[in-house]
Structures are given as structure tokens and as C-alpha cells.
Design an enzyme around this catalytic site. Structure first.
Site, PDB file in Angstrom:
ATOM      1  N   SER A 171      12.929  -1.016  -9.358  1.00 15.30           N
ATOM      2  CA  SER A 171      12.957   0.367  -9.844  1.00 15.30           C
ATOM      3  C   SER A 171      13.890   1.225  -9.009  1.00 15.30           C
ATOM      4  O   SER A 171      14.173   0.927  -7.846  1.00 15.30           O
ATOM      5  CB  SER A 171      11.582   1.033  -9.835  1.00 15.30           C
TER       6      SER A 171
ATOM      7  N   ASP B  69       5.284  -7.169   1.824  1.00 15.14           N
ATOM      8  CA  ASP B  69       4.635  -8.481   1.740  1.00 15.14           C
ATOM      9  C   ASP B  69       3.127  -8.275   1.861  1.00 15.14           C
ATOM     10  O   ASP B  69       2.619  -7.947   2.931  1.00 15.14           O
ATOM     11  CB  ASP B  69       5.147  -9.380   2.865  1.00 15.14           C
TER      12      ASP B  69
ATOM     13  N   ASP C 191      -0.124 -13.793   1.644  1.00 10.06           N
ATOM     14  CA  ASP C 191       0.198 -14.851   2.598  1.00 10.06           C
ATOM     15  C   ASP C 191      -0.443 -16.164   2.171  1.00 10.06           C
ATOM     16  O   ASP C 191      -1.537 -16.177   1.586  1.00 10.06           O
ATOM     17  CB  ASP C 191      -0.300 -14.493   4.007  1.00 10.06           C
TER      18      ASP C 191
END
Length: 795
Positions: A248, A320, A323
């Protein structure tokens, strides 16, 4: 003769009856944009005006009446889309599509989204406005299901309509959250690359290799496992009948940088193209509330919105938040695994998947302390090396519905900030501007820290506590900017700066779009709506011409053929533009593919190279890699007696690219137009059937734009030289606080998902041409040009 006449008369009558019945059936399937309907649980008469693009403007005496009306009109235009969206997270696509969707269902059913939904609903207070308005919306959806027409897709596939529940809303938001993540596509791949090639190769991919990182020991079986994990996840995400959220742009400039002295706001979320398109627009007005919002299917509160006081939008943060951990099974005890305090039992849940035209499938999902074991739902992964997925969304209670309510019902800037602080996952950049002159952005996510040795881009050690999360950060430590001295805020999914002495791990995009946005915004202090409209349609790459300079500096022009020399001169003069009639981007993209193939495929192999092409890492490293005169990647490991150089690779790749283009497009370079190879078709799930494609799909069209320009288009580099665009701006939206009633927007196809509606694809040509339409707020104008549907309380 009389018999023949009678037969002809009977046949004529039968044909007429068939036509009449067919017309009545066709008419019954069209959305109802005018007239009167009666609904239960509506306290007062509510008027809905549909404007000339089919967008409902709802005028109600209360928000609950307005939300019931919204649910009804949303369902009549998008019920099929709602049905698909609510089925993904709980693993129910196989019920309607059969075995082809079984892997998707197994995967999503294992993630724990349903369990997170249950916890979140238990903690949602029935007395809260979030609950009341969400259930009012569901009430409207369900009344349409009871009384409205059945979408033709339901009839063709042969499924029954089902009432909607609060859990469907949360499940839809859970799927949306997962589709934002990049770690599931990248972490296993990087682990494979590290084990297969070593640290030296990975350092040059700009993934922040920490020399002190302790990596878990792995075997050859692990490499195969992680390869299969990447492949399976990419297949699952690519096989979904609904679009994924991928990127975006947004920028907001203060009153000091506009010609009018008022804030200007722009936002264009990048999402996978589909038909129907993602957003459903609706304008709600009550005595104490107004919002022009953009809704995703099945969700009551808008993810994008504005009114006369403020505007908000979003981009993907790209942090992030997921995991992978390698667990260690007990050597002899089944369903037991190693933890820092000894062995523990997996939590095991049996789940059943219904499959159309086949027997039910039961799966057992094992959960470790980190999350679900992916081996149980991906057949290609060995059962002896458990890989667990730890995801912030399922590790915490989801408050995203409450957050969306808070943001869409704000009274001041701090209310929007409060809503942003409630979002744990997905990671979003919430962009803000208001009529008072404030501008801001907040990174909304539950950020966390590991010990210094941990690199979250690899599979982590699950058996000890060394790689576990050590701290969740307070929202105050998230990246943000409020009324900055530089007078603008922006996001293009690029790496944010830090405010707490750390750069936040993530899968951020390259600087291409960010650099172009800053280069355009920075020097100009007289911005207006028209200039923003040109900018949001900008197709010039800030980086591609610099990449071409690397090619120019290595090519020996005396050795080029006539066609190669003409192509070389076109690239040399290119300003980075990607218009439909441009030739340079056709040559450039083909050369980039051959350069990537000749640089990386020899080490990676065909399968891993194909997976590598689909990651953000690739986008980040191209410009940096081309700048390097010496690189371990330049050498082709398959040539025994020669060490290739940068010049060798770039020159041979250019020759290969031009040769391939001649075979594909002919010898006349002037016909190598970008629009000939860069096309967009908005695919409907039923459009995969050839006989139905023409009725349900929209396109194909030749389109402008490219990868990582402001008018960003998603496609994969490939040897065919045909770039089928799969993602791009899901709307282009500009809010001008000096002229709020004439703010502008556009959708890729149309407002309606009903193929019998005149608004199914009535914006597609405008969208492709970079044009806009008004987001109307003026009631007199809306009434003058709209059709009226009146909802009356059912007695």
C-alpha cells in the site's frame, strides 16, 4: 397445414414463456436499488439513496438502524463474496469446491484463528457499542438471506445460504491478518538457503545476518522439509478464491504544504485483484454520526473512512509477527516434545473438514507451547522434525473489531491513536489527517524482542528457551509521527525509523516507491487535489533508471546486433515511465528476469528460484546487487573453468532477453508495447470455468504501472515474458479538507459483486485510465441524482 400451424403456435408460446420466465428470473436476481422493504428490528423509517455508481447513502435516526440497513444492502451486493471470506479461516472451502481446496482447509484450520475468535467473543461485552452495532449489521445481513434473492453463484454451485454469526466477522478479520504476513513465505526459504549455501551467500541478500547468530543444527531432511513448507504455503495462498493484502501507499501533507491551507490525504491499499473487488463503499448519516467508509465483506466497521472532520486509511506495516520453531520429539514417548523444563505433551485437537462429493476428512492438530505443528497439515513435511508456527494474532486476544469501531467513531486524533494501539496483528500503518490541520501515522502492531543472538528470519530453536520472546513492547515504542516538523507523513511499506533504539524486524519493501513519494512531496508546497490525483497515478520508477546505468556501464556496444543496439538505446534514454505504449519497460522487465535467472538459479535450483521470485527479499536486493562489482552470486557454479563476472552476467542476460523478445513479439521493436505483455483480468472464482469466464470475469485490459512504482502492480518475473497482473491499488482515494464534499475515489471494477447489476464493472474503464469519481457527502446532490430505497419497520 393446420397441424404445422398449431405446432408453430405452441412452440412460439413455449418460447415466449421461456423468455418471460427467464426475464423474471434475471430481474429477480438484480439488487434492489429503489422501492420499499420492511425489516424487523428497525425502529424508524430509514432512507437509502444509491448514487450513480451504486454506493448507498444511508440516512437513519440511529446508528443501530443504520447498521441493520448497511448489513442488508451489503449482502444484496456482496453475499457471495461474504460467503467465501467467512469460509477461509475455519477451513470450509472444501464444502463447496471439493477436494481441490482440502489442503487450504487443513492449513487454515490448524492456525488457531477459530480458537482466537472464541476467546475474543467471550471477552466482548454485550452492552458495548461494538457488540450492539456488529449484531445490528448481522441482523441486516441475515434478513437479506431470509428474504432476498439467492445469488446465482449459490445456485450454480449448489449450496444453501446460512445465517451469519459474530464468529464469522472475527474469522474474516483473522484471515485478513494472516494474508498480510510475509514470514510464512520467507523464513523457511531463508533457512534452506543458509543450510544449502552458507552465510556468505545470504549476507549479500541484505537480510541482516548477525555473525553472532546461533542457528539450530539441521539435517538434509530439514532442508527438504523447509522447501516443502515454503512450497505448500505459497500454493495455499495462491489457491485462495479471495484476494490477499500485499502492500500500500499513503501520504498526508499538512496545511503548510497545500495551496488551500488545508490538509490533503491520499491512500491506495495494494491488494490482490479479484471480482468482485475488495471494498464495498457506504455512507452513513445519523443525528450524531457520519462516516463514508470502505468495508471488507462481512465486516461492519470500515477499515478506511472519512467524514467532514477527519480521514484515516492504512498500509501494511510489514513487520515480522510470525516465527517458526523446530521442536524436538521425545525419543520414545508419542505426542511428547522437549521444553526448557522437561518434556510436555502436545495439546491435540481433532477437527473435521466436510468435502463436497466425498467423505469427511478428520485431522489432528498438535499444538506446542509455540503454536500449531505444521507437519500435521502439510503432507510433504516429514513427521520426525516438528515445525511449529508462532503467530502474534493467535498468541493474544484479538481486539481488532473493537479497534475498527474506535477508529471509525473518533472525536479527535487521540481516539484514532487509541484504536491503533488495540491492534496486535496484522501490522498496519494507520494514516491520519483532519480538518483542524493535524496529520499523523502510527504503526499498529504488538512488537516484541528476542535475545540479541536470535535472527527471526530463520527457523528457531523450540526446545530451549533461548529463542523465545523475551519482551512485548508497549505501544508507545512503536514507530509513529504526529504533526512532524517536515510537514508530511507517508508509508510505502518501507523500513520505518526507530524511536526505541532498535530497527523492527520485518519484510519491508525496497525504497523504490518511498523514494519516489519523498522526491515528489518534499520540494512542493502548493499541493492540491488534482496534483495528488496525478501523483497517485504516477508510473515512474525512481530506481529502474539507476539499474539501467549498471547495464550501460558493462555492455560493449560494438558487439551488439542491430536489434540489441536499438533496445540498448531505448533503455539508455528511458526515464523510468511505465505507460501502456512504452517499449522500455518490456525490455527492462525481461532483462531483469534473465539477470536474476542467470545470477541466482544455478545456486538455488529451479524450485527454490521460483519460490525466491515471490518474496519481498527479491525486490529489496535487486538495486543493491546490481551495484556490486564483486559478488559471490555472479559466478555460475556450473562452469568449471571460468569464473563469471558482473559484466559477463549482465551482458549475456541482455543478449538473452532481446533474443527472447524477438521470438515472442517479432523483430519490430516499436511494437513491443508494455500493454501488450502487461495485462489485468479481474477473476471471479467461477471465471476459471471457460464457459462462465465471459459472464463473471472483468477484462483482460492492457494496463499501466509496474512493480514498485506508485501505481504499483503485482506480477511475477517469468520466462514467458507475459506479466499477468495479480495485485495493485484496490482503490485510489484522495480527501481534500478544503473541499470535503468533492473528495475523490475509484474502484477497480465496480461497487456490486452481483453480475446482474449495472454497477458490476462500471468503474473499470475509469480505473484503468487513472480517472476518479466523487465520494458524495452533500445530501441534496445525492438525492437529486440517486434512487431511493426506503426501509420501514416490520409490524
Amino acid at each position: 397445414m393446420r397441424i404445422i400451424k398449431k405446432i408453430l403456435l405452441i412452440l412460439s408460446i413455449l418460447l415466449l414463456l421461456i423468455l418471460v420466465v427467464g426475464w423474471m428470473y434475471y430481474t429477480s436476481l438484480k439488487p434492489n436499488y429503489s422501492g420499499n422493504i420492511n425489516l424487523s428490528d428497525i425502529q424508524n423509517e430509514t432512507d437509502i439513496y444509491f448514487d450513480d455508481f451504486g454506493i448507498p447513502h444511508i440516512y437513519a435516526e440511529s446508528q443501530q438502524d443504520a447498521m441493520t440497513a448497511l448489513g442488508y444492502v451489503h449482502a444484496q451486493d456482496r453475499l457471495w463474496q461474504m460467503e467465501l471470506m467467512r469460509r477461509i479461516a475455519p477451513g470450509r472451502l472444501s464444502e463447496i469446491f471439493g477436494k481441490d481446496m482440502l489442503q487450504n482447509d487443513q492449513f487454515f484450520k490448524s492456525l488457531g484463528i477459530e480458537e482466537t475468535t472464541s476467546k475474543s467473543i467471550k471477552n466482548l461485552k454485550p452492552a458495548s457499542e461494538t457488540y450492539k452495532l456488529a449484531t445490528a449489521y448481522l441482523n441486516g445481513v441475515n434478513q437479506y438471506i431470509e428474504n432476498g434473492a439467492t445469488p446465482i453463484e449459490f445456485t450454480l454451485i449448489g449450496i444453501e445460504k446460512e445465517k451469519y454469526q459474530l464468529s464469522d466477522i472475527y474469522n474474516i478479520l483473522g484471515y485478513m491478518s494472516f494474508s498480510f504476513a510475509m514470514a510464512h513465505k520467507t523464513d523457511p526459504l531463508l533457512t534452506v538457503l543458509h543450510k544449502k549455501l552458507g552465510t556468505a551467500y545470504l549476507k549479500e541478500l541484505s537480510i541482516d545476518i548477525n555473525p553472532n547468530t546461533t542457528l539450530i543444527k539441521t539435517s538434509n531432511q530439514d532442508i527438504e522439509n523447509f522447501e516443502n513448507l515454503v512450497s505448500s504455503v505459497q500454493n495455499v495462498m495462491g489457491n485462495l478464491p479471495t484476494p490477499a493484502f500485499i502492500g500500500s501507499n499513503s501520504w498526508v501533507v499538512s496545511s503548510k504544504k497545500t495551496a488551500t491551507g488545508n490538509v490533503l490525504f491520499a491512500n491506495d491499499p495494494h491488494i490482490g485483484y479479484s471480482q468482485p473487488s475488495v471494498w464495498f463503499e457506504a455512507h452513513i448519516t445519523t443525528p450524531n454520526y457520519e462516516m463514508y467508509g470502505y468495508h471488507i465483506a462481512g465486516v461492519p466497521f470500515p477499515l478506511l473512512g472519512h467524514n467532514r472532520n477527519y480521514a484515516y486509511g492504512l498500509t501494511m506495516f510489514e513487520n515480522d509477527d510470525l516465527d517458526f520453531y523446530k521442536e524436538i520429539n521425545h525419543p520414545s514417548k508419542e505426542n511428547s516434545y522437549k521444553t526448557p523444563t522437561g518434556y510436555a505433551n502436545y495439546e491435540i485437537t481433532s477437527k473435521t473438514i466436510k468435502v463436497k462429493d466425498s467423505s469427511d476428512v478428520t485431522i489432528e492438530v498438535r499444538n506446542s507451547r509455540h503454536g500449531p505443528i505444521m507437519n500435521d497439515v502439510i503432507d510433504q513435511i516429514s513427521q520426525t522434525e516438528p515445525i511449529a508456527m508462532s503467530w502474534v494474532f493467535t498468541q493474544n486476544e484479538s481486539e481488532i473489531l473493537k479497534a475498527m469501531y474506535t477508529i471509525s467513531h473518533a472525536s479527535e486524533m487521540n481516539d484514532v491513536k487509541k484504536g491503533a494501539s488495540m491492534i496486535h496483528a496484522p501490522g498496519l500503518n494507520i494514516m491520519y489527517g483532519d480538518a483542524k490541520g493535524n496529520i499523523a501515522w502510527w504503526a499498529a502492531a504488538k512488537l516484541y524482542k528476542h535475545k540479541p543472538h536470535v535472527n527471526r528470519k530463520f527457523i528457531l530453536d523450540g526446545a530451549s528457551s533461548e529463542d523465545d520472546i523475551v519482551e512485548y513492547l508497549d505501544f508507545s515504542e512503536n514507530p509513529m509521527a504526529e504533526n512532524p516538523s517536515w510537514e508530511y507523513v507517508y508509508s510505502a511499506n518501507n523500513q520505518p525509523d526507530t524511536i526505541s533504539n532498535m530497527l523492527y524486524p520485518g519484510y519491508y519493501l525496497s525504497e523504490d516507491r518511498a523514494k519516489r513519494i519523498v522526491d515528489l512531496i518534499e520540494p512542493k508546497n502548493d499541493w492540491n487535489k488534482d496534483a495528488f490525483g496525478q501523483m497517485i497515478n504516477d508510473v515512474t520508477s525512481a530506481i529502474a533508471p539507476k539499474n539501467i546505468q549498471q547495464l550501460v556501464s558493462t555492455i560493449n556496444t560494438t558487439a551488439l546486433s542491430e536489434t540489441e543496439l536499438k533496445s540498448f538505446e531505448i533503455l539508455k534514454k528511458w526515464d523510468g515511465s511505465n505507460q501502456v505504449n512504452d517499449v522500455a519497460p518490456t525490455i527492462y522487465n525481461k532483462w531483469i528476469y534473465t539477470y536474476l535467472k542467470n545470477t541466482f538459479e544455478d545456486e538455488l535450483g529451479e524450485k527454490l528460484f521460483g519460490q525466491f521470485l515471490k518474496t519481498h527479499i527479491l525486490k529489496r536486493m535487486i538495486a543493491e546487487q546490481l551495484q556490486k562489482d564483486t559478488s559471490i552470486w555472479w559466478d555460475n557454479i556450473h562452469t568449471e573453468n571460468k569464473i563469471e563476472t558482473k559484466k559477463d552476467i549482465l551482458s549475456s542476460s541482455f543478449t538473452e532477453a532481446i533474443s527472447s523478445l524477438e521470438k515472442q513479439l517479432g523483430s519490430d521493436i516499436s511494437t513491443w508495447n508494455w500493454g501488450k505483455v502487461h495485462t489485468l483480468e479481474h477473476g471471479h472464482p467461477l471465471g476459471t470455468i471457460d464457459a462462465l469466464k465471459g459472464y463473471f470475469n472483468v477484462g483482460p485490459f492492457p494496463v499501466k504501472g509496474a512493480r514498485e512504482v506508485i501505481d504499483n502492480r503485482g506480477y511475477t518475473y517469468n520466462k514467458s515474458g507475459i506479466y499477468n497482473v495479480t495485485a495493485g491499488p484496490s482503490t485510489r482515494r484522495i480527501i481534500d479538507f478544503s473541499d470535503i464534499e468533492n473528495s475523490i475515489s475509484i474502484l477497480p471494477t465496480g461497487q456490486s459483486g452481483n453480475p446482474f447489476s449495472e454497477h458490476y464493472n462500471d468503474q473499470s474503464e475509469m480505473y484503468n485510465n487513472g480517472e476518479f469519481r466523487k465520494m458524495k457527502l452533500n445530501k441534496e446532490e445525492i438525492i437529486k441524482n440517486g434512487t431511493k430505497l426506503t426501509i420501514k419497520p416490520k409490524k
